[in-house]
Design a protein around this motif. Structure first.
Motif, mmCIF file in Angstrom:
data_model
loop_
_atom_site.group_PDB
_atom_site.id
_atom_site.type_symbol
_atom_site.label_atom_id
_atom_site.label_comp_id
_atom_site.label_asym_id
_atom_site.label_seq_id
_atom_site.Cartn_x
_atom_site.Cartn_y
_atom_site.Cartn_z
ATOM 1 N N ILE A 77 0.830 -1.206 0.000
ATOM 2 C CA ILE A 77 0.000 0.000 0.000
ATOM 3 C C ILE A 77 0.864 1.256 0.000
ATOM 4 N N PHE A 78 1.911 1.257 0.819
ATOM 5 C CA PHE A 78 2.789 2.433 0.892
ATOM 6 C C PHE A 78 3.420 2.724 -0.470
ATOM 7 N N ILE A 79 3.910 1.684 -1.114
ATOM 8 C CA ILE A 79 4.562 1.872 -2.420
ATOM 9 C C ILE A 79 3.561 2.385 -3.456
ATOM 10 N N ALA A 80 2.371 1.774 -3.473
ATOM 11 C CA ALA A 80 1.354 2.174 -4.444
ATOM 12 C C ALA A 80 0.903 3.616 -4.221
ATOM 13 N N LEU A 81 0.716 3.998 -2.964
ATOM 14 C CA LEU A 81 0.228 5.345 -2.672
ATOM 15 C C LEU A 81 1.308 6.402 -2.875
ATOM 16 N N PHE A 82 2.563 5.992 -2.804
ATOM 17 C CA PHE A 82 3.643 6.917 -3.137
ATOM 18 C C PHE A 82 3.513 7.337 -4.604
ATOM 19 N N PHE A 83 3.300 6.357 -5.476
ATOM 20 C CA PHE A 83 3.147 6.667 -6.895
ATOM 21 C C PHE A 83 1.815 7.367 -7.168
ATOM 22 N N TRP A 84 0.748 6.987 -6.433
ATOM 23 C CA TRP A 84 -0.555 7.646 -6.610
ATOM 24 C C TRP A 84 -0.445 9.125 -6.254
ATOM 25 N N SER A 85 0.267 9.426 -5.186
ATOM 26 C CA SER A 85 0.408 10.812 -4.739
ATOM 27 C C SER A 85 1.145 11.656 -5.769
ATOM 28 N N ARG A 86 2.159 11.072 -6.369
ATOM 29 C CA ARG A 86 2.935 11.826 -7.361
ATOM 30 C C ARG A 86 2.159 12.006 -8.663
ATOM 31 N N LYS A 87 1.355 11.008 -9.020
ATOM 32 C CA LYS A 87 0.675 11.041 -10.309
ATOM 33 C C LYS A 87 -0.685 11.718 -10.252
ATOM 34 N N VAL A 88 -1.431 11.502 -9.156
ATOM 35 C CA VAL A 88 -2.822 11.947 -9.101
ATOM 36 C C VAL A 88 -3.034 13.170 -8.200
ATOM 37 N N SER A 89 -2.779 13.026 -6.904
ATOM 38 C CA SER A 89 -3.133 14.100 -5.973
ATOM 39 C C SER A 89 -2.123 15.241 -5.958
ATOM 40 N N LYS A 90 -0.865 14.948 -6.281
ATOM 41 C CA LYS A 90 0.223 15.942 -6.222
ATOM 42 C C LYS A 90 0.430 16.452 -4.793
ATOM 43 N N ARG A 91 0.001 15.662 -3.815
ATOM 44 C CA ARG A 91 0.192 16.008 -2.410
ATOM 45 C C ARG A 91 1.151 15.006 -1.769
ATOM 46 N N SER A 92 1.541 15.318 -0.555
ATOM 47 C CA SER A 92 2.437 14.432 0.183
ATOM 48 C C SER A 92 1.822 13.043 0.326
ATOM 49 N N VAL A 93 2.656 12.000 0.256
ATOM 50 C CA VAL A 93 2.158 10.637 0.442
ATOM 51 C C VAL A 93 1.593 10.463 1.842
ATOM 52 N N LEU A 94 2.098 11.243 2.809
ATOM 53 C CA LEU A 94 1.574 11.161 4.178
ATOM 54 C C LEU A 94 0.129 11.650 4.233
ATOM 55 N N TRP A 95 -0.214 12.590 3.356
ATOM 56 C CA TRP A 95 -1.599 13.086 3.337
ATOM 57 C C TRP A 95 -2.567 11.958 3.029
ATOM 58 N N VAL A 96 -2.303 11.194 1.984
ATOM 59 C CA VAL A 96 -3.232 10.130 1.619
ATOM 60 C C VAL A 96 -3.145 8.960 2.598
ATOM 61 N N LEU A 97 -1.942 8.676 3.121
ATOM 62 C CA LEU A 97 -1.813 7.597 4.098
ATOM 63 C C LEU A 97 -2.627 7.893 5.360
ATOM 64 N N ASP A 98 -2.619 9.151 5.786
ATOM 65 C CA ASP A 98 -3.399 9.531 6.966
ATOM 66 C C ASP A 98 -4.888 9.270 6.778
ATOM 67 N N ARG A 99 -5.316 9.215 5.537
ATOM 68 C CA ARG A 99 -6.738 8.998 5.276
ATOM 69 C C ARG A 99 -7.073 7.521 5.032
ATOM 70 N N VAL A 100 -6.254 6.831 4.275
ATOM 71 C CA VAL A 100 -6.617 5.452 3.933
ATOM 72 C C VAL A 100 -6.398 4.481 5.089
ATOM 73 N N VAL A 101 -5.515 4.815 6.036
ATOM 74 C CA VAL A 101 -5.308 3.869 7.141
ATOM 75 C C VAL A 101 -6.513 3.807 8.071
ATOM 76 N N VAL A 102 -7.360 4.821 8.041
ATOM 77 C CA VAL A 102 -8.540 4.800 8.912
ATOM 78 C C VAL A 102 -9.457 3.625 8.548
ATOM 79 N N PRO A 103 -9.949 3.527 7.305
ATOM 80 C CA PRO A 103 -10.745 2.361 6.947
ATOM 81 C C PRO A 103 -9.920 1.079 6.870
ATOM 82 N N THR A 104 -8.597 1.209 6.651
ATOM 83 C CA THR A 104 -7.756 0.009 6.599
ATOM 84 C C THR A 104 -7.816 -0.747 7.917
#
Length: 273
Positions: A108-135
């Motif tokens: 998940i960490f590796i995938a969201l690192f690339f997602w952050s760079r390609k899609v959100s353009k935000r820090s990978v920590l931003w999306v991790l802080d959100r997806v770990v809640v339902p995880t």
């Protein structure tokens, strides 16, 4: 399932029903349901802070693929390499069971690192802080799936809530460690979702994911002491593979928490949908 004054006799069929060669199992149902519920939770989180809801579809795909591949490869390399190196065709047969949460977390960490760079353009920590809640909720449901499979349980116990896993031919009550882990992950989910919606700590990037790592992997580390070895090579080890793999996540989680507290809040502008 039958209960006695002393123990619980557990003999649940892991298969719900089958049509021809197609089999629907409790584990798969709980796994899939967790992802669907998780999608709805992240959607509410995005709406709450006015993030771009168009990101959800790609985020869901990245998460699903990364979880399955990461968890499967984690099991293959950390727990069953001796077998899978001789039977490589079995690696893709995920439906036969065999997923490792540590591998899933890394995937998940590796995938969201690339997602952050390609899609959100935000820090990978931003999306991790959100997806770990339902995880955390998904992890709780997966452990219930392990219970329905009568797998990954504990050592013998005399406690009245011990389970006799008759489906596996057990005659002695064992710790239902699947339930212990499921409840600990459910507690983690409740705490994280409260922090996100009721506090401003969600703006301290890395705090929520750091707390997730500490709570999930500390509980995993402790529960492993009363869990049966998953693989023969773990016999005699002071710490089993699950505990060894948990230590880096715990250390990393503590680092992220302290880092997040020291750094100022990050406020992103409302995204245009």
């Amino acid at each position: 399932m039958q209960s006695t004054l002393a123990f619980i006799h557990w003999n649940v069929n892991p298969e719900i029903f089958h049509i021809g060669s197609l089999s629907v199992r409790w584990y798969g149902l709980l796994f899939a349901s967790g992802f669907l519920i998780g999608y709805n939770i992240v959607e509410k989180m995005f709406k709450f802070e006015k993030s771009n809801e168009k990101w959800l579809e790609s985020l869901f795909i990245y998460m699903l693929v990364a979880t399955v591949i990461g968890a499967r490869l984690g099991h293959v390399f950390f727990y069953g390499w001796d077998y899978y190196s001789q039977h490589p065709a079995e690696i893709i047969k995920v439906w036969h069971g065999g997923l490792a949460s540590h591998g899933g977390a890394l995937g998940i960490f590796i995938a969201l690192f690339f997602w952050s760079r390609k899609v959100s353009k935000r820090s990978v920590l931003w999306v991790l802080d959100r997806v770990v809640v339902p995880t955390a909720l998904v992890a709780s449901m997966i452990r219930l799936g392990n219970l329905m499979n009568s797998e990954i349980y504990g050592v013998a116990t005399n406690l009245p809530w011990g389970f006799i896993f008759e489906h596996n031919g057990e005659t002695v009550a064992k710790h239902p460690t699947q339930i212990y882990e499921s409840l600990s992950y459910l507690f983690t989910f409740g705490l994280l979702i409260y922090i996100f919606f009721k506090t401003n700590l969600r703006k301290n990037e890395g705090f929520i994911v750091g707390l997730f790592f500490v709570l999930v992997f500390c509980s995993r580390f402790l529960i492993e002491f009363i869990k049966e070895d998953q693989e023969a090579f773990e016999a005699g080890m002071a710490l089993n593979m699950g505990q060894i793999l948990s230590i880096p996540f715990i250390i990393g989680g503590l680092y992220l928490i302290f880092r997040a507290i020291k750094k100022p809040e990050v406020n992103y502008p409302a995204a245009k949908n």
